[in-house]
Design a protein around this motif. Structure first.
Motif: not given
Length: 97
Positions: A80-95
């Motif tokens: 209903e809300l989004f023009a495309e599928k939400p992009q979910i990105n995993m992140a490893d925090l470096l600092a």
């Protein structure tokens, strides 16, 4: 130090921008209940561009968030809300600060 993160990129459908903003604001109480979520930011970067960034001390906290109430609501409302599928990105925090 938080070592893990999630960056979700969201593009609102035309005319749904206000609903996306309201949805993100309404998710805050749900996130406050998540013990494993250290920080949570919902933001808007353009007229139809939104995002969420979260941080976690460990992978268990990140996994719990990915299967939690906010994630369920996000994907339940995605068509209903989004023009495309939400992009979910995993992140490893470096600092962090």
């Amino acid at each position: 130090m938080d070592r893990f993160g999630i960056l979700a990129i969201l593009e609102a459908k035309p005319g749904k921008e206000q609903k996306v903003a309201s949805f993100l604001k309404s998710a805050r109480p749900l996130v406050l209940q998540e013990v494993g979520t250290s920080t949570w930011f919902a933001f808007q970067t353009g007229p139809t561009s939104f995002g969420i960034f979260d941080t976690f001390a460990d992978e268990d906290g990140r996994d719990a968030h990915l299967t939690g109430e906010v994630a369920k609501a996000l994907f339940a409302n995605a068509e209903e809300l989004f023009a495309e599928k939400p992009q979910i990105n995993m992140a490893d925090l470096l600092a962090t600060k």
